[in-house]
Motif scaffolding. Structure first.
Motif, PDB file in Angstrom:
ATOM      1  N   ASP A  73     -44.962  16.964  -2.224  1.00  0.00           N
ATOM      2  CA  ASP A  73     -45.809  16.848  -3.404  1.00  0.00           C
ATOM      3  C   ASP A  73     -47.229  16.404  -3.080  1.00  0.00           C
ATOM      4  O   ASP A  73     -48.139  16.657  -3.853  1.00  0.00           O
ATOM      5  N   ASP A  74     -47.430  15.801  -1.915  1.00  0.00           N
ATOM      6  CA  ASP A  74     -48.792  15.421  -1.509  1.00  0.00           C
ATOM      7  C   ASP A  74     -49.494  16.534  -0.739  1.00  0.00           C
ATOM      8  O   ASP A  74     -50.594  16.365  -0.250  1.00  0.00           O
ATOM      9  N   GLY A  75     -48.846  17.699  -0.615  1.00  0.00           N
ATOM     10  CA  GLY A  75     -49.433  18.852   0.059  1.00  0.00           C
ATOM     11  C   GLY A  75     -49.120  18.956   1.534  1.00  0.00           C
ATOM     12  O   GLY A  75     -49.547  19.902   2.190  1.00  0.00           O
ATOM     13  N   THR A  76     -48.366  18.023   2.081  1.00  0.00           N
ATOM     14  CA  THR A  76     -48.017  18.037   3.497  1.00  0.00           C
ATOM     15  C   THR A  76     -46.980  19.119   3.786  1.00  0.00           C
ATOM     16  O   THR A  76     -45.911  19.117   3.178  1.00  0.00           O
ATOM     17  N   PRO A  77     -47.261  20.058   4.706  1.00  0.00           N
ATOM     18  CA  PRO A  77     -46.247  21.051   5.078  1.00  0.00           C
ATOM     19  C   PRO A  77     -45.244  20.445   6.053  1.00  0.00           C
ATOM     20  O   PRO A  77     -45.616  19.717   6.973  1.00  0.00           O
ATOM     21  N   VAL A  78     -43.970  20.734   5.829  1.00  0.00           N
ATOM     22  CA  VAL A  78     -42.912  20.249   6.715  1.00  0.00           C
ATOM     23  C   VAL A  78     -41.984  21.428   7.014  1.00  0.00           C
ATOM     24  O   VAL A  78     -41.455  22.047   6.092  1.00  0.00           O
ATOM     25  N   PRO A  79     -41.789  21.760   8.288  1.00  0.00           N
ATOM     26  CA  PRO A  79     -40.920  22.892   8.633  1.00  0.00           C
ATOM     27  C   PRO A  79     -39.441  22.524   8.512  1.00  0.00           C
ATOM     28  O   PRO A  79     -39.055  21.358   8.601  1.00  0.00           O
ATOM     29  N   PHE A  80     -38.632  23.548   8.303  1.00  0.00           N
ATOM     30  CA  PHE A  80     -37.179  23.376   8.358  1.00  0.00           C
ATOM     31  C   PHE A  80     -36.604  24.509   9.199  1.00  0.00           C
ATOM     32  O   PHE A  80     -37.189  25.579   9.318  1.00  0.00           O
ATOM     33  N   ASP A  81     -35.433  24.242   9.789  1.00  0.00           N
ATOM     34  CA  ASP A  81     -34.797  25.240  10.636  1.00  0.00           C
ATOM     35  C   ASP A  81     -33.568  25.822   9.955  1.00  0.00           C
ATOM     36  O   ASP A  81     -33.228  25.458   8.830  1.00  0.00           O
ATOM     37  N   ALA A  82     -32.906  26.751  10.635  1.00  0.00           N
ATOM     38  CA  ALA A  82     -31.745  27.424  10.067  1.00  0.00           C
ATOM     39  C   ALA A  82     -30.626  26.441   9.735  1.00  0.00           C
ATOM     40  O   ALA A  82     -29.922  26.620   8.733  1.00  0.00           O
ATOM     41  N   ILE A 134     -36.361  17.817   8.341  1.00  0.00           N
ATOM     42  CA  ILE A 134     -35.542  18.190   7.187  1.00  0.00           C
ATOM     43  C   ILE A 134     -34.137  18.523   7.672  1.00  0.00           C
ATOM     44  O   ILE A 134     -33.963  19.304   8.612  1.00  0.00           O
ATOM     45  N   THR A 135     -33.136  17.931   7.023  1.00  0.00           N
ATOM     46  CA  THR A 135     -31.741  18.173   7.391  1.00  0.00           C
ATOM     47  C   THR A 135     -31.005  19.014   6.361  1.00  0.00           C
ATOM     48  O   THR A 135     -29.920  19.504   6.644  1.00  0.00           O
ATOM     49  N   LEU A 136     -31.578  19.174   5.152  1.00  0.00           N
ATOM     50  CA  LEU A 136     -30.929  19.952   4.099  1.00  0.00           C
ATOM     51  C   LEU A 136     -31.999  20.480   3.142  1.00  0.00           C
ATOM     52  O   LEU A 136     -32.923  19.751   2.782  1.00  0.00           O
ATOM     53  N   VAL A 137     -31.862  21.748   2.764  1.00  0.00           N
ATOM     54  CA  VAL A 137     -32.703  22.371   1.751  1.00  0.00           C
ATOM     55  C   VAL A 137     -31.799  23.006   0.724  1.00  0.00           C
ATOM     56  O   VAL A 137     -30.916  23.801   1.086  1.00  0.00           O
ATOM     57  N   THR A 138     -31.962  22.670  -0.534  1.00  0.00           N
ATOM     58  CA  THR A 138     -31.192  23.290  -1.607  1.00  0.00           C
ATOM     59  C   THR A 138     -32.094  23.406  -2.840  1.00  0.00           C
ATOM     60  O   THR A 138     -33.145  22.791  -2.891  1.00  0.00           O
ATOM     61  N   LEU A 139     -31.679  24.204  -3.802  1.00  0.00           N
ATOM     62  CA  LEU A 139     -32.495  24.363  -5.006  1.00  0.00           C
ATOM     63  C   LEU A 139     -32.460  23.104  -5.843  1.00  0.00           C
ATOM     64  O   LEU A 139     -31.420  22.433  -5.940  1.00  0.00           O
ATOM     65  N   GLN A 140     -33.576  22.807  -6.473  1.00  0.00           N
ATOM     66  CA  GLN A 140     -33.683  21.665  -7.385  1.00  0.00           C
ATOM     67  C   GLN A 140     -33.103  22.077  -8.724  1.00  0.00           C
ATOM     68  O   GLN A 140     -33.476  23.104  -9.264  1.00  0.00           O
ATOM     69  N   THR A 141     -32.161  21.327  -9.223  1.00  0.00           N
ATOM     70  CA  THR A 141     -31.602  21.584 -10.553  1.00  0.00           C
ATOM     71  C   THR A 141     -31.961  20.425 -11.467  1.00  0.00           C
ATOM     72  O   THR A 141     -32.084  19.297 -11.025  1.00  0.00           O
ATOM     73  N   PHE A 142     -32.143  20.745 -12.709  1.00  0.00           N
ATOM     74  CA  PHE A 142     -32.555  19.720 -13.681  1.00  0.00           C
ATOM     75  C   PHE A 142     -31.397  19.235 -14.486  1.00  0.00           C
ATOM     76  O   PHE A 142     -30.486  19.856 -14.785  1.00  0.00           O
ATOM     77  N   LEU A 144     -31.122  32.835  -0.064  1.00  0.00           N
ATOM     78  CA  LEU A 144     -32.494  33.307  -0.071  1.00  0.00           C
ATOM     79  C   LEU A 144     -33.375  32.212  -0.652  1.00  0.00           C
ATOM     80  O   LEU A 144     -32.923  31.402  -1.458  1.00  0.00           O
ATOM     81  N   LEU A 145     -34.613  32.211  -0.279  1.00  0.00           N
ATOM     82  CA  LEU A 145     -35.574  31.243  -0.795  1.00  0.00           C
ATOM     83  C   LEU A 145     -36.898  31.958  -0.998  1.00  0.00           C
ATOM     84  O   LEU A 145     -37.335  32.701  -0.123  1.00  0.00           O
ATOM     85  N   ARG A 146     -37.505  31.758  -2.160  1.00  0.00           N
ATOM     86  CA  ARG A 146     -38.788  32.386  -2.462  1.00  0.00           C
ATOM     87  C   ARG A 146     -39.881  31.336  -2.508  1.00  0.00           C
ATOM     88  O   ARG A 146     -39.651  30.213  -2.964  1.00  0.00           O
ATOM     89  N   ASP A 198     -38.494  32.733   6.310  1.00  0.00           N
ATOM     90  CA  ASP A 198     -38.240  33.931   7.103  1.00  0.00           C
ATOM     91  C   ASP A 198     -36.744  34.216   7.092  1.00  0.00           C
ATOM     92  O   ASP A 198     -35.974  33.458   7.685  1.00  0.00           O
ATOM     93  N   PRO A 199     -36.314  35.277   6.384  1.00  0.00           N
ATOM     94  CA  PRO A 199     -34.880  35.544   6.298  1.00  0.00           C
ATOM     95  C   PRO A 199     -34.228  35.853   7.650  1.00  0.00           C
ATOM     96  O   PRO A 199     -33.036  35.609   7.826  1.00  0.00           O
ATOM     97  N   ALA A 200     -34.993  36.360   8.599  1.00  0.00           N
ATOM     98  CA  ALA A 200     -34.424  36.671   9.914  1.00  0.00           C
ATOM     99  C   ALA A 200     -34.033  35.411  10.672  1.00  0.00           C
ATOM    100  O   ALA A 200     -32.960  35.340  11.267  1.00  0.00           O
ATOM    101  N   SER A 201     -34.888  34.389  10.624  1.00  0.00           N
ATOM    102  CA  SER A 201     -34.601  33.147  11.356  1.00  0.00           C
ATOM    103  C   SER A 201     -33.967  32.088  10.456  1.00  0.00           C
ATOM    104  O   SER A 201     -33.455  31.094  10.945  1.00  0.00           O
TER     105      SER A 201
END
Length: 67
Positions: free
Chosen positions: A20-29, A59-67, A39-41, A9-12
């Motif tokens: 990878d096991d299908g478990t949903p985990v929320p993250f905050d701003a 979750i304490t950090l979300v960033t794009l996965q780079t190879f 942005l995240l798609r 949600d771009p607003a929040s």
């Protein structure tokens, strides 16, 4: 740890990822801002850092996965 972006949600600036096991985990701003993203798609592979375990997993950090 790697995951897949599920909801964002771009607003929040919060959302959810799917582990990878299908478990949903929320993250905050704060976790989103720590990764420096603008942005995240849904479906993007992300790298996350967490603390805690089980029901206390946070979750304490979300960033794009780079190879």
């Amino acid at each position: 740890m790697q995951a897949t972006a599920y909801e964002y949600d771009p607003a929040s600036r919060g959302g959810q990822v799917l582990l990878d096991d299908g478990t949903p985990v929320p993250f905050d701003a704060a976790a989103f801002d720590a990764g420096g993203l603008r942005l995240l798609r849904a479906g993007q592979r992300v790298r996350i850092e967490t603390e805690g375990t089980g029901a206390e997993l946070r979750i304490t950090l979300v960033t794009l996965q780079t190879f």
